[in-house]
Design a protein around this motif. Structure first.
Motif, PDB file in Angstrom:
ATOM      1  N   ASP A   1       0.792  -1.323  -0.058  1.00 28.96           N
ATOM      2  CA  ASP A   1      -0.013   0.078  -0.003  1.00 28.96           C
ATOM      3  C   ASP A   1       0.977   1.288  -0.053  1.00 28.96           C
ATOM      4  N   SER A   2       1.989   1.330   0.597  1.00 28.55           N
ATOM      5  CA  SER A   2       2.766   2.239   0.870  1.00 28.55           C
ATOM      6  C   SER A   2       3.550   2.601  -0.562  1.00 28.55           C
TER       7      SER A   2
ATOM      8  N   GLN B   1       0.744   4.162  -2.940  1.00 27.38           N
ATOM      9  CA  GLN B   1       0.504   5.603  -2.593  1.00 27.38           C
ATOM     10  C   GLN B   1       1.724   6.510  -3.216  1.00 27.38           C
TER      11      GLN B   1
ATOM     12  N   SER C   1       1.067   9.316  -6.229  1.00 25.72           N
ATOM     13  CA  SER C   1       1.645  10.575  -6.025  1.00 25.72           C
ATOM     14  C   SER C   1       2.383  10.948  -7.082  1.00 25.72           C
TER      15      SER C   1
ATOM     16  N   LYS D   1      -5.911  12.871  -6.902  1.00 22.96           N
ATOM     17  CA  LYS D   1      -5.198  11.828  -6.055  1.00 22.96           C
ATOM     18  C   LYS D   1      -6.252  10.904  -5.345  1.00 22.96           C
TER      19      LYS D   1
ATOM     20  N   ARG E   1      -7.107   6.974  -5.423  1.00 22.55           N
ATOM     21  CA  ARG E   1      -6.962   6.085  -4.305  1.00 22.55           C
ATOM     22  C   ARG E   1      -8.400   5.681  -4.027  1.00 22.55           C
TER      23      ARG E   1
ATOM     24  N   SER F   1       3.214   8.454   2.497  1.00 26.42           N
ATOM     25  CA  SER F   1       2.679   6.951   1.763  1.00 26.42           C
ATOM     26  C   SER F   1       2.161   6.262   2.850  1.00 26.42           C
TER      27      SER F   1
ATOM     28  N   ARG G   1      -0.584   5.131   5.534  1.00 32.34           N
ATOM     29  CA  ARG G   1      -1.979   5.750   6.237  1.00 32.34           C
ATOM     30  C   ARG G   1      -2.711   4.669   7.128  1.00 32.34           C
TER      31      ARG G   1
END
Length: 570
Positions: A195-196, A199, A203, A225, A229, A522, A524
């Motif tokens: 997931d990081s 992200q 970006s 963005k 997502r 990055s 969340r």
């Protein structure tokens, strides 16, 4: 030394230690190690000691069992110690590399100056340090492998699921073959690391679009963005929920036992109906051949509900729609089925709604909403009551939190009711009537009504708040991936499994810790909240911002850890 002086020295020792710790910066390796150990120990002891508090069976020989749990978790190979080595060790190695990267030289004037060796960038040093510490952590985890499994039959690693104990699985897999004790933890870390990276990719895409269009509107870029997502989160949740529900219907051994139990409770479905669905898939039940290895399976449902047993007699139930079905229902005395074959709706719906498919969907949705509301109410309100209760005195904040509870409950209610709606539309209301020449071995089979229900339920994620969709998707993704892995391969214990899992653990944990330092944007949800506290302490900018937001009643709650809680899986 006189006794009074000794007592004074001992009494002042805790104060001196406290003063020493307070003198260290929040990102000091010792501070990081202490926070990691405290958090990990709470995660380990909570689930391990909870059975002793709520189960009389677990309390038998309670002192001895409690002592074993404490020995295990406070030991060198315990979860807390291993995670402290993985996280705190990485911080210590990183600081050591920074010290070794500084060399003293003299310029022409004879003055000392510091130069940094440019062989490695800071990001590379951080990742390398975390790889070393993560390798030590996974090695510590696996040192307790043999003793733990002989004693308990499964590995009590926090954040993981119990080893499934299903007869179908154990009949084909040796009883000594068990998955790795860290497999589910590794999958959890893998998902957060992926997931990081996702992200970061989003970006980067938005930055490229901004450069290409030469737009200076920051709000438009952020909106794009969030849109990307949200769509990605919804897609992930849809795919994961489809796989999980498919396994619930046909391969429950691939899911944690408690997860199956929770879905059964929420769906309120008779287990004999699930047995019939699995028998159709296995070929031991057939409408067309009017035979089954368990001919009384559906008849027993009819008897328990209060309908004639012959309504579940497979020798009479029509396999096709049309005139054949009409004649069969006239013989059986079923007036609600019309010219559609298969099991009568009264038996599929159970005691919930009788023959009405519409009432069945509505009632099950209402029941699911009530259960979900009771589940989500403390999830949303309890953290606020414990940390910032005064914010609930503001009407807008109270209303916003209550609306969030209603929205979450509606999401779960729609998830359940959409499955039942798809089932009824497929086998009764629409498709079976449109194509009466297709056998109910298809409509009630693995690519019929259950397949449709598994596909449509994931769309309910759009009811949830945008920032919660991602955390829910990340919650179900490890379980979906675990359900896709072959039990024979996972439990085989081959070198490929062991090495692949260890490499995945090391790279995933290292990526998360590195991103927390160099790309915190990055991360969340749960990973962002946890890593911010562990690596930077309660004075981290993220935490300060959260506390600053809480002072305003009109500010959204954000995606704090308390806002993503879902049904338990262990």
């Amino acid at each position: 030394m006189p006794p009074k002086d000794m007592l004074a020295t001992l009494g002042s020792a805790p104060h001196a230690l406290g003063d020493f710790l307070h003198s260290l910066p929040d990102d000091h390796p010792l501070q990081i190690a202490l926070r990691t150990y405290a958090l990990s120990l709470s995660l380990a002891l909570g689930p391990a000691l909870l059975p002793f508090a709520i189960s009389s069976k677990a309390r038998r020989g309670g002192l001895e069992k409690t002592w074993k749990v404490l020995q295990r978790e406070f030991g060198v190979t315990g979860f807390a110690c291993a995670m402290t080595v993985g996280v705190g060790g990485g911080a210590a190695i990183r600081q050591l590399l920074e010290v070794l990267g500084e060399t003293n030289v003299r310029n022409d004037a004879g003055e000392k100056k510091h130069i940094r060796l440019a062989l490695l960038k800071d990001l590379h040093k951080t990742f390398f340090a975390n790889v070393l510490s993560s390798s030590l952590a996974i090695a510590l985890f696996h040192l307790r492998k043999q003793g733990t499994r002989r004693a308990t039959g499964r590995a009590p690693i926090p954040l993981t699921s119990p080893v499934p104990n299903n007869d179908a699985a154990s009949s084909t897999i040796s009883s000594n073959a068990r998955p790795s004790i860290t497999l589910d933890l590794t999958l959890l870390l893998l998902i957060r690391a992926m997931d990081s990276l996702a992200q970061m990719a989003i970006s980067k895409i938005c930055a490229l679009i901004r450069e290409k269009t030469e737009t200076q509107d920051e709000e438009a870029v952020q909106k794009r963005k969030r849109s990307l997502r949200t769509k990605l989160d919804a897609l992930v949740f849809w795919a994961c929920s489809a796989r999980i529900m498919w396994c619930f219907f046909y391969e429950p051994e691939r899911l944690p036992r408690s997860y199956n139990k929770w879905i059964m409770t929420l769906a309120n479905i008779d287990h004999r109906l699930l047995d019939a669905l699995r028998a159709i898939r296995a070929g031991t039940w057939s409408y067309r051949q009017h035979q089954s290895t368990r001919p009384d399976l559906i008849s027993s449902i009819a008897r328990d509900i209060g309908y004639p047993e012959k309504w579940g007699d497979l020798k009479i139930l029509p396999a096709y729609g049309g005139a054949e079905a009409t004649a069969a229902w006239k013989l059986l005395g079923v007036s609600s089925r019309g010219d559609v074959g298969g099991i009568p709706c009264e038996l599929v719906h159970g005691k919930v709604a009788g023959a009405s498919c519409t009432a069945n969907v509505a009632i099950r949705g209402a029941e699911a909403f009530a259960e979900a509301f009771a589940l989500y109410l403390p999830v949303h309100f309890l953290p606020i009551l414990l940390t910032r209760p005064r914010t609930l005195l503001h009407a807008r904040r109270l209303l916003r939190t209550l609306l969030a509870v209603l929205r979450s409950a509606s999401f779960l209610s729609s998830f359940v009711s959409s499955i039942w709606l798809a089932v009824c539309l497929t086998r009764t209301l629409f498709l079976a009537r449109l194509f009466p020449w297709i056998s109910h071995d298809i409509w009630d089979g693995p690519f019929g009504c259950t397949f449709a229900g598994s596909l449509v339920c994931g769309g309910s994620i759009w009811i949830e708040q945008g920032r919660r969709r991602g955390e829910i998707a990340l919650y179900v993704l490890p379980r979906a991936i675990r359900a896709c892995l072959s039990e024979g391969w996972v439990r085989g214990g081959s070198r490929s499994v062991r090495y692949l899992e260890r490499i995945t653990f090391v790279l995933s944990l290292s990526s998360i810790l590195t991103a927390a330092i160099h790309r915190p944007d990055s991360l969340r949800g749960l990973s962002r909240w946890t890593v911010a506290f562990v690596l930077k302490g309660p004075n981290a900018g993220f935490w300060k911002r959260k506390r600053g937001e809480d002072t305003s009643p009109s500010t959204p709650t954000g995606d704090s850890a308390s806002q993503h809680t879902l049904p338990p899986s262990t």
